[in-house]
Motif scaffolding. Structure first.
Motif, PDB file in Angstrom:
ATOM      1  N   LEU A   1       0.824  -1.214   0.000  1.00 56.30           N
ATOM      2  CA  LEU A   1       0.000   0.000   0.000  1.00 56.30           C
ATOM      3  C   LEU A   1       0.855   1.260   0.000  1.00 56.30           C
ATOM      4  CD1 LEU A   1      -2.952  -0.909   2.405  1.00 56.30           C
ATOM      5  CD2 LEU A   1      -2.915  -0.928  -0.098  1.00 56.30           C
ATOM      6  N   LEU A   2       1.965   1.260   0.736  1.00 52.72           N
ATOM      7  CA  LEU A   2       2.828   2.439   0.752  1.00 52.72           C
ATOM      8  C   LEU A   2       3.532   2.609  -0.591  1.00 52.72           C
ATOM      9  CD1 LEU A   2       4.183   4.824   2.078  1.00 52.72           C
ATOM     10  CD2 LEU A   2       5.789   3.259   3.192  1.00 52.72           C
ATOM     11  N   ILE A   3       4.032   1.527  -1.144  1.00 49.59           N
ATOM     12  CA  ILE A   3       4.687   1.620  -2.457  1.00 49.59           C
ATOM     13  C   ILE A   3       3.679   2.065  -3.507  1.00 49.59           C
ATOM     14  CG2 ILE A   3       5.772   0.247  -4.286  1.00 49.59           C
ATOM     15  CD1 ILE A   3       7.087  -1.398  -1.991  1.00 49.59           C
ATOM     16  N   ASN A   4       2.468   1.521  -3.434  1.00 48.27           N
ATOM     17  CA  ASN A   4       1.432   1.935  -4.382  1.00 48.27           C
ATOM     18  C   ASN A   4       1.140   3.425  -4.250  1.00 48.27           C
ATOM     19  OD1 ASN A   4      -0.839   1.113  -6.311  1.00 48.27           O
ATOM     20  ND2 ASN A   4      -1.986   2.106  -4.671  1.00 48.27           N
ATOM     21  N   SER A   5       1.091   3.941  -3.019  1.00 45.32           N
ATOM     22  CA  SER A   5       0.831   5.364  -2.806  1.00 45.32           C
ATOM     23  C   SER A   5       1.922   6.226  -3.438  1.00 45.32           C
ATOM     24  CB  SER A   5       0.741   5.674  -1.308  1.00 45.32           C
ATOM     25  OG  SER A   5      -0.377   5.046  -0.724  1.00 45.32           O
TER      26      SER A   5
ATOM     27  N   PHE B   1      15.604   8.972  -4.963  1.00 41.81           N
ATOM     28  CA  PHE B   1      16.081   9.078  -3.585  1.00 41.81           C
ATOM     29  C   PHE B   1      15.018   9.706  -2.685  1.00 41.81           C
ATOM     30  CE2 PHE B   1      17.722  11.880  -0.256  1.00 41.81           C
ATOM     31  CZ  PHE B   1      18.306  10.933   0.580  1.00 41.81           C
ATOM     32  N   ALA B   2      14.396  10.781  -3.142  1.00 45.85           N
ATOM     33  CA  ALA B   2      13.393  11.472  -2.328  1.00 45.85           C
ATOM     34  C   ALA B   2      12.228  10.540  -2.006  1.00 45.85           C
ATOM     35  CB  ALA B   2      12.895  12.720  -3.052  1.00 45.85           C
ATOM     36  N   ARG B   3      11.836   9.743  -2.987  1.00 47.95           N
ATOM     37  CA  ARG B   3      10.724   8.802  -2.792  1.00 47.95           C
ATOM     38  C   ARG B   3      11.132   7.709  -1.785  1.00 47.95           C
ATOM     39  NH1 ARG B   3      10.332   7.924  -7.846  1.00 47.95           N
ATOM     40  NH2 ARG B   3       8.732   9.448  -8.412  1.00 47.95           N
TER      41      ARG B   3
ATOM     42  N   CYS C   1      11.326   9.199   1.711  1.00 51.40           N
ATOM     43  CA  CYS C   1       9.959   9.428   2.199  1.00 51.40           C
ATOM     44  C   CYS C   1       9.344   8.120   2.703  1.00 51.40           C
ATOM     45  CB  CYS C   1       9.110  10.023   1.076  1.00 51.40           C
ATOM     46  SG  CYS C   1       7.411  10.412   1.537  1.00 51.40           S
ATOM     47  N   ALA C   2       9.557   7.032   1.965  1.00 50.44           N
ATOM     48  CA  ALA C   2       9.018   5.736   2.378  1.00 50.44           C
ATOM     49  C   ALA C   2       9.577   5.320   3.734  1.00 50.44           C
ATOM     50  CB  ALA C   2       9.344   4.677   1.325  1.00 50.44           C
ATOM     51  N   ALA C   3      10.884   5.504   3.915  1.00 51.79           N
ATOM     52  CA  ALA C   3      11.510   5.147   5.191  1.00 51.79           C
ATOM     53  C   ALA C   3      10.942   5.991   6.323  1.00 51.79           C
ATOM     54  CB  ALA C   3      13.022   5.336   5.094  1.00 51.79           C
TER      55      ALA C   3
ATOM     56  N   TYR D   1       7.843  14.661  -2.462  1.00 52.51           N
ATOM     57  CA  TYR D   1       8.239  13.644  -1.483  1.00 52.51           C
ATOM     58  C   TYR D   1       8.897  14.217  -0.226  1.00 52.51           C
ATOM     59  CZ  TYR D   1       7.186  11.034  -5.644  1.00 52.51           C
ATOM     60  OH  TYR D   1       6.539  10.566  -6.759  1.00 52.51           O
ATOM     61  N   GLN D   2       8.788  15.518  -0.032  1.00 51.33           N
ATOM     62  CA  GLN D   2       9.290  16.121   1.198  1.00 51.33           C
ATOM     63  C   GLN D   2       8.312  15.807   2.336  1.00 51.33           C
ATOM     64  OE1 GLN D   2       9.782  20.392   1.061  1.00 51.33           O
ATOM     65  NE2 GLN D   2      10.481  20.516   3.177  1.00 51.33           N
ATOM     66  N   PHE D   3       8.827  15.800   3.553  1.00 49.92           N
ATOM     67  CA  PHE D   3       7.968  15.518   4.707  1.00 49.92           C
ATOM     68  C   PHE D   3       8.391  16.362   5.893  1.00 49.92           C
ATOM     69  CE2 PHE D   3      11.510  12.571   4.825  1.00 49.92           C
ATOM     70  CZ  PHE D   3      11.916  12.578   6.155  1.00 49.92           C
ATOM     71  N   LEU D   4       7.462  16.507   6.851  1.00 49.90           N
ATOM     72  CA  LEU D   4       7.716  17.216   8.102  1.00 49.90           C
ATOM     73  C   LEU D   4       7.451  16.285   9.274  1.00 49.90           C
ATOM     74  CD1 LEU D   4       5.788  20.618   7.629  1.00 49.90           C
ATOM     75  CD2 LEU D   4       8.220  20.183   7.209  1.00 49.90           C
ATOM     76  N   TRP D   5       8.298  16.401  10.305  1.00 51.83           N
ATOM     77  CA  TRP D   5       7.981  15.860  11.618  1.00 51.83           C
ATOM     78  C   TRP D   5       7.838  17.075  12.523  1.00 51.83           C
ATOM     79  CZ3 TRP D   5      12.016  11.292  12.358  1.00 51.83           C
ATOM     80  CH2 TRP D   5      11.568  10.180  11.655  1.00 51.83           C
ATOM     81  N   LEU D   6       6.622  17.605  12.611  1.00 54.49           N
ATOM     82  CA  LEU D   6       6.362  18.856  13.298  1.00 54.49           C
ATOM     83  C   LEU D   6       5.964  18.564  14.748  1.00 54.49           C
ATOM     84  CD1 LEU D   6       6.295  21.906  12.621  1.00 54.49           C
ATOM     85  CD2 LEU D   6       3.854  21.627  12.110  1.00 54.49           C
TER      86      LEU D   6
END
Length: 586
Positions: free
Chosen positions: A308-312, A411-413, A416-418, A570-575
């Protein structure tokens, strides 16, 4: 007169044994089990619903011989690597089967009591256990056709004469659920004539007959040995197929659950810090049953997460991932999920049943083929061959998108998955090749003839050290993921049992809220799962106005709680409103 009434432990053990072996003396069997385990019947029960993990727990999954150096046992090479390079990023090491074996890269075990001499010795595993929790595989459903047990079975002598499950070749076995396309039964010539033994996986992997309590006692001896060698986490391999009843699907049977409860009872009384993990690559709702009532598995593999995550990430749409997570019950205290997105096996497709449509699954399969993947199949009860798993390295699986194919965002993808995996409720587990961004090993597939070999690359240490010390994608992946893991391990909001709520921010932003068990740390994990910039307003998060909010990844402080934020592809935040301090060893 001495009171010989059964202790509480004995009574509980007798209850399980009466279900499993109704025609045997359960009291005598219980005493045999306790004696085999050298366990005092008066041992007190551990406190229930204990969390034997916290936010610092991150697992490494690896074969004993994945890393190889000249003139050194691979287990020694691994021990040096994890102690010097991963000591701050992981807490546990899952050693895939390290025993003498005949096929399936270790899962056809010839001798459960020894370490494959080509990998090392027991003392190497004990050395790893000094710095890390060690998880070992209990390959409990089957063993090798070249094992001493099977040789004894054919000769009609013990141990082994009645260790294997026989079936009538004329019986109706059409209902049996299997993950392979090979014939279920193997014809064998024995001292007692022609027999047909049950082979769920391959004809080199003969299923054990747990209707014979002698097999239970054998595995109790094996488990005790592992505990003595420093193994505390136990992965019950292929355990869903453990009990067989011809005419039934012979998967997830009540006796299988009863056996898991029995094993847990004995193990946790002997070593209260021990953990049982069930490996059941089956549809999601069936998988959840292996928690029992917090009395079976401590952890279950989150098998629906990888597909499901790879599909997303390759479609740019997280609708199905969100729907699945919203349907997942929060794990009871004392239980949690084992999250992973890559392993020594492929990306299982059975866990997508009821979650992806046939068209979506076909699109995912075709995309993975485009990125170099192979497809393994299974036989359904009606005889149809159906895709069972995708065999591909995680690095290649995230090479591009469904729409554009390979692109510049690999790499960004991947990163992001990790990050998604490390953010979710549960304990994250990294396959060793996910630390390196290892590519598809097509040559190994050609050499072995097995699709799964594509993601079982062997690294020579000289080559690995070279790519980790030069500007390669391997170096970039290793540095990024080890650093992110160190940050993650310091945040109480990432405790495996911390609160989790999925947020609704459309199909292109995957987001959820975590809150620590003591409610002091709140953390919003927000991921752009597309190859286009995506924007949102912080006002959508309803941040506590009196708190300071910082992105733990970049250390960016967001003082304006109403600001518009744009995330690049594929950027993310840990806010978070609080930042746990990273403590490094060495």
């Amino acid at each position: 007169m001495e009171n010989t009434a059964p202790s509480q432990l004995e009574q509980r053990l007798i209850g399980h044994l009466q279900v499993l072996y109704p025609n045997r003396d359960a009291t005598e069997l219980a005493r045999n089990c306790l004696a085999t385990f050298n366990l005092d019947p008066k041992t007190e029960s551990p406190r229930p619903h204990r969390n034997l993990w916290d936010q610092s727990d991150i697992m490494l999954i690896t074969y004993a011989d994945t890393l190889r150096a000249e003139n050194e046992a691979p287990l020694e090479t691994l021990q040096k690597f994890v102690k010097t390079k991963l000591i701050n990023s992981i807490s546990a090491v899952h050693l895939l089967p390290f025993f003498p074996y005949s096929s399936d890269d270790g899962f056809s075990v010839m001798d459960y009591t020894s370490v494959n001499p080509a990998s090392g010795r027991w003392h190497h595993i004990s050395e790893i256990s000094k710095d890390f929790k060690v998880m070992g595989d209990l390959v409990i459903n089957h063993c090798s056709s070249r094992s001493m047990w099977f040789e004894n079975y054919k000769a009609g002598v013990d141990p082994g004469a009645k260790y294997f499950y026989e079936a009538d070749p004329n019986a109706d076995l059409s209902a049996v659920v299997r993950p392979r396309t090979s014939p279920l039964l193997r014809e064998v010539q024995t001292k007692n004539g022609t027999k047909y033994v049950w082979c769920t996986f391959s004809h080199d992997q003969i299923d054990l007959n747990f209707e014979n309590p002698d097999i239970l006692l054998e595995f109790l001896r094996i488990i005790r040995l592992y505990l003595e060698k420093g193994i505390r986490w136990f992965r019950l391999d292929a355990v869903a197929f453990l009990w067989k009843i011809p005419g039934s699907p012979s998967i997830n049977l009540p006796q299988t659950h009863e056996m898991i409860r029995l094993l847990r009872l004995v193990i946790e009384h002997y070593a209260p810090e021990s953990v049982i993990i069930t490996e059941t690559n089956i549809p999601n709702q069936e998988n959840l049953t292996y928690f029992g009532n917090a009395n079976e598995a401590h952890l279950i593999y989150n098998f629906s997460l990888p597909p499901l995550l790879i599909n997303s990430l390759v479609t740019g749409n997280c609708k199905h991932l969100k729907q699945w997570l919203m349907s997942m019950p929060p794990a009871q205290q004392g239980t949690t999920y084992l999250n992973f997105i890559a392993s020594h096996d492929g990306i299982g497709l059975r866990p997508t049943e009821g979650l992806l449509t046939d068209w979506e699954l076909e699109t995912l399969i075709n995309t993975m083929k485009r990125f170099g993947g192979r497809i393994s199949s299974r036989t359904t009860p009606d005889g149809e061959a159906k895709p069972y798993e995708i065999n591909i390295s995680l690095w290649n699986a995230l090479a591009g998108s469904v729409q554009q194919g390979p692109d510049q965002w690999q790499f960004a993808r991947f990163y992001c998955a990790a990050a998604v995996m490390m953010s979710l409720e549960g304990v994250p587990a990294f396959y060793i090749h996910s630390f390196f961004g290892t590519e598809n090993d097509v040559d190994r597939v050609d050499n072995t003839g097995q699709f799964r070999s594509i993601n079982r690359h062997i690294w020579k240490m000289d080559d690995l050290e070279h790519v980790l010390n030069t500007p390669t994608h391997h170096q970039k992946v290793f540095n990024a993921i080890t650093n992110l893991a160190q940050i993650r391990r310091a945040q109480t909001a990432f405790h495996p049992n911390a609160t989790q709520y999925i947020l609704h921010m459309g199909d292109h932003l995957f987001a959820f809220w975590r809150q620590s068990l003591d409610r002091r740390q709140s953390l919003f994990a927000i991921f752009n799962i597309t190859d286009q910039p995506q924007s949102f307003n912080l006002s959508e998060l309803n941040l506590i106005a009196t708190d300071d909010w910082t992105d733990l990844v970049t250390d960016t402080v967001y003082e304006d709680h109403l600001a518009k934020v744009t995330l690049m592809p594929y950027q993310f935040l840990w806010l978070a409103n609080k930042k746990g301090k990273v403590k490094l060893v060495g």
